[in-house]
Design an enzyme around this catalytic site. Sequence first.
Site, PDB file in Angstrom:
ATOM      1  N   ARG A 102       0.878  -1.180   0.000  1.00 39.07           N
ATOM      2  CA  ARG A 102       0.000   0.000   0.000  1.00 39.07           C
ATOM      3  C   ARG A 102       0.904   1.215   0.000  1.00 39.07           C
ATOM      4  O   ARG A 102       1.561   1.511   1.017  1.00 39.07           O
ATOM      5  CB  ARG A 102      -0.917  -0.011   1.228  1.00 39.07           C
ATOM      6  CG  ARG A 102      -1.599   1.311   1.468  1.00 39.07           C
ATOM      7  CD  ARG A 102      -2.701   1.239   2.484  1.00 39.07           C
ATOM      8  NE  ARG A 102      -3.883   0.609   1.908  1.00 39.07           N
ATOM      9  CZ  ARG A 102      -5.104   0.668   2.452  1.00 39.07           C
ATOM     10  NH1 ARG A 102      -5.296   1.300   3.590  1.00 39.07           N
ATOM     11  NH2 ARG A 102      -6.126   0.081   1.870  1.00 39.07           N
ATOM     12  N   HIS A 129      -7.328   0.802  -6.425  1.00 39.41           N
ATOM     13  CA  HIS A 129      -7.526  -0.063  -5.260  1.00 39.41           C
ATOM     14  C   HIS A 129      -8.204  -1.347  -5.760  1.00 39.41           C
ATOM     15  O   HIS A 129      -9.363  -1.618  -5.464  1.00 39.41           O
ATOM     16  CB  HIS A 129      -8.389   0.657  -4.214  1.00 39.41           C
ATOM     17  CG  HIS A 129      -8.331   0.076  -2.838  1.00 39.41           C
ATOM     18  ND1 HIS A 129      -7.552  -1.022  -2.516  1.00 39.41           N
ATOM     19  CD2 HIS A 129      -8.975   0.415  -1.688  1.00 39.41           C
ATOM     20  CE1 HIS A 129      -7.714  -1.314  -1.234  1.00 39.41           C
ATOM     21  NE2 HIS A 129      -8.568  -0.461  -0.714  1.00 39.41           N
ATOM     22  N   GLN A 132     -10.057  -3.963  -3.441  1.00 39.35           N
ATOM     23  CA  GLN A 132     -11.349  -3.496  -2.943  1.00 39.35           C
ATOM     24  C   GLN A 132     -12.424  -3.725  -4.002  1.00 39.35           C
ATOM     25  O   GLN A 132     -13.520  -4.209  -3.703  1.00 39.35           O
ATOM     26  CB  GLN A 132     -11.264  -2.004  -2.587  1.00 39.35           C
ATOM     27  CG  GLN A 132     -12.571  -1.429  -2.086  1.00 39.35           C
ATOM     28  CD  GLN A 132     -12.992  -1.984  -0.732  1.00 39.35           C
ATOM     29  OE1 GLN A 132     -12.209  -1.985   0.201  1.00 39.35           O
ATOM     30  NE2 GLN A 132     -14.220  -2.471  -0.619  1.00 39.35           N
ATOM     31  N   ASP A 224     -17.226   7.006  -1.310  1.00 42.42           N
ATOM     32  CA  ASP A 224     -15.954   6.886  -0.593  1.00 42.42           C
ATOM     33  C   ASP A 224     -15.722   8.236   0.096  1.00 42.42           C
ATOM     34  O   ASP A 224     -16.422   9.213  -0.192  1.00 42.42           O
ATOM     35  CB  ASP A 224     -14.841   6.580  -1.616  1.00 42.42           C
ATOM     36  CG  ASP A 224     -13.456   6.420  -0.992  1.00 42.42           C
ATOM     37  OD1 ASP A 224     -13.362   6.251   0.240  1.00 42.42           O
ATOM     38  OD2 ASP A 224     -12.456   6.463  -1.748  1.00 42.42           O
ATOM     39  N   CYS A 264     -16.316   1.591   0.543  1.00 41.89           N
ATOM     40  CA  CYS A 264     -15.132   0.766   0.817  1.00 41.89           C
ATOM     41  C   CYS A 264     -14.752   0.809   2.288  1.00 41.89           C
ATOM     42  O   CYS A 264     -14.079  -0.089   2.773  1.00 41.89           O
ATOM     43  CB  CYS A 264     -13.975   1.213  -0.055  1.00 41.89           C
ATOM     44  SG  CYS A 264     -13.577   2.963   0.098  1.00 41.89           S
ATOM     45  N   ARG A 292     -13.484  -8.663   1.375  1.00 40.05           N
ATOM     46  CA  ARG A 292     -12.074  -8.432   1.075  1.00 40.05           C
ATOM     47  C   ARG A 292     -11.310  -9.728   1.250  1.00 40.05           C
ATOM     48  O   ARG A 292     -10.465 -10.083   0.424  1.00 40.05           O
ATOM     49  CB  ARG A 292     -11.495  -7.354   2.013  1.00 40.05           C
ATOM     50  CG  ARG A 292     -11.999  -5.943   1.790  1.00 40.05           C
ATOM     51  CD  ARG A 292     -11.544  -5.388   0.456  1.00 40.05           C
ATOM     52  NE  ARG A 292     -10.089  -5.369   0.336  1.00 40.05           N
ATOM     53  CZ  ARG A 292      -9.303  -4.378   0.785  1.00 40.05           C
ATOM     54  NH1 ARG A 292      -9.843  -3.302   1.329  1.00 40.05           N
ATOM     55  NH2 ARG A 292      -7.992  -4.439   0.627  1.00 40.05           N
TER      56      ARG A 292
HETATM   57  N1  NVA Z   1      -9.940   6.775  -1.287  1.00 44.68           N
HETATM   58  C1  NVA Z   1      -9.606   6.289   0.027  1.00 44.68           C
HETATM   59  C2  NVA Z   1      -9.796   4.806   0.101  1.00 44.68           C
HETATM   60  C3  NVA Z   1      -9.532   4.201   1.462  1.00 44.68           C
HETATM   61  C4  NVA Z   1      -9.714   2.724   1.492  1.00 44.68           C
HETATM   62  C5  NVA Z   1      -8.167   6.679   0.360  1.00 44.68           C
HETATM   63  O1  NVA Z   1      -7.308   6.574  -0.517  1.00 44.68           O
HETATM   64  O2  NVA Z   1      -7.918   7.119   1.488  1.00 44.68           O
HETATM   65  N1   CP Z   2     -11.185  -0.296   2.391  1.00 46.88           N
HETATM   66  C1   CP Z   2      -9.920  -0.310   2.863  1.00 46.88           C
HETATM   67  O1   CP Z   2      -8.964  -0.483   2.121  1.00 46.88           O
HETATM   68  O2   CP Z   2      -9.831  -0.176   4.211  1.00 46.88           O
HETATM   69  P1   CP Z   2      -8.494   0.063   5.060  1.00 46.88           P
HETATM   70  O3   CP Z   2      -7.940   1.401   4.670  1.00 46.88           O
HETATM   71  O4   CP Z   2      -8.943  -0.021   6.481  1.00 46.88           O
HETATM   72  O5   CP Z   2      -7.513  -1.025   4.713  1.00 46.88           O
END
Ligand code: NVA
Ligand code: CP
Length: 307
Positions: A102, A129, A132, A224, A264, A292
């Site tokens: 990540r 992502h 997800q 989101d 998500c 997930r």
């Molecule tokens: N768009 C959000 C998704 C989190 C799972 C982020 O990047 O923070």
């Molecule tokens: N949806 C998602 O990726 O959640 P986290 O940021 O908690 O991993």
Amino acid sequence: MDLKGRNFLTLLDYSKEELEYLLDTGLKMKKGELKKKLTNKSLAMLFQKSSTRTRMSFEAGMTRLGGAGMFLDIKNTQLGRGETLGDTGRTMSRYVEGIMARLNNHKDIEGIAEGATVPVINALTDMYHPCQTMADMLTVLEKKGNIEGLKVVYIGDCGFNMFHSTMIGFSKLGANVIGLCPDKEEYKPKGEVLEKAKAQATGSVTISHSPGEAMKDADVVYTDVWVSMGQDAEKEQRLADFSGFQVNGELMGKAKPDAIFMHCLPAHRGEEVSAEVIDGPQSVVFDEAENRLWAQNAILVELIGEA
Ligand code: NVA
Ligand code: CP
């Protein structure tokens, strides 16, 4: 179908048939109809950003499959002290059978993948992502029985990871995806990603700025956070720009009566979604979070499992 050794960086790299195969594998594993193991295999899990679901679902998934997940906070690796992405990927590949990461910049996960000799799985970058969206598509298959022909409306920031993957995945599998966002360049999908998604779609992709119209007859309503990780400096501006784009009872009322609400997570009640919607009967967000694990277990066994 043989997906061994492949990276999973963006859904753009997988055909409709390959995605359907992975979803079918995940659904069968969830129902207990298919048992696959990753005995004694290890997955490196490299994090540059916070996570609850991603870390836990990958780690628990590896445990259930008989292997192990290895959490690495990027700050405590030599990446934080100037080791290259390529050398890191190459070194990690000597210890583990798969790497998930990540990272802020999508280019960086590509850098790890360039050095790695084992599959690299994208656990969120600024651009995508994909894990997800696999969980989201699996959830829609469970709830609706199909994806083809559904109207999927995504409301919020269409210029970032979550909309990009939603648009690519769902439209490839035949849904008509509408991205609903304020009429500002930064909230619209990146041009190159939009073009590729449209070229691969068996359904369609449309961008709209008018909530009332776009929501009509929606089967799936998705949102989101308005302020993603790394965007905190823009918080005030974003809250102002998205203020007419909250998914609340009134907006949900324009969708089909049996529409489902997806997110998500993590969610901010009172910003992108009202409590009545996310905690209401149309919300499937916790099934989505559970999925997930099932979607990723399918990816893991197919990419790093035995032939
Ligand atoms: N768009 C959000 C998704 C989190 C799972 C982020 O990047 O923070
Ligand atoms: N949806 C998602 O990726 O959640 P986290 O940021 O908690 O991993």
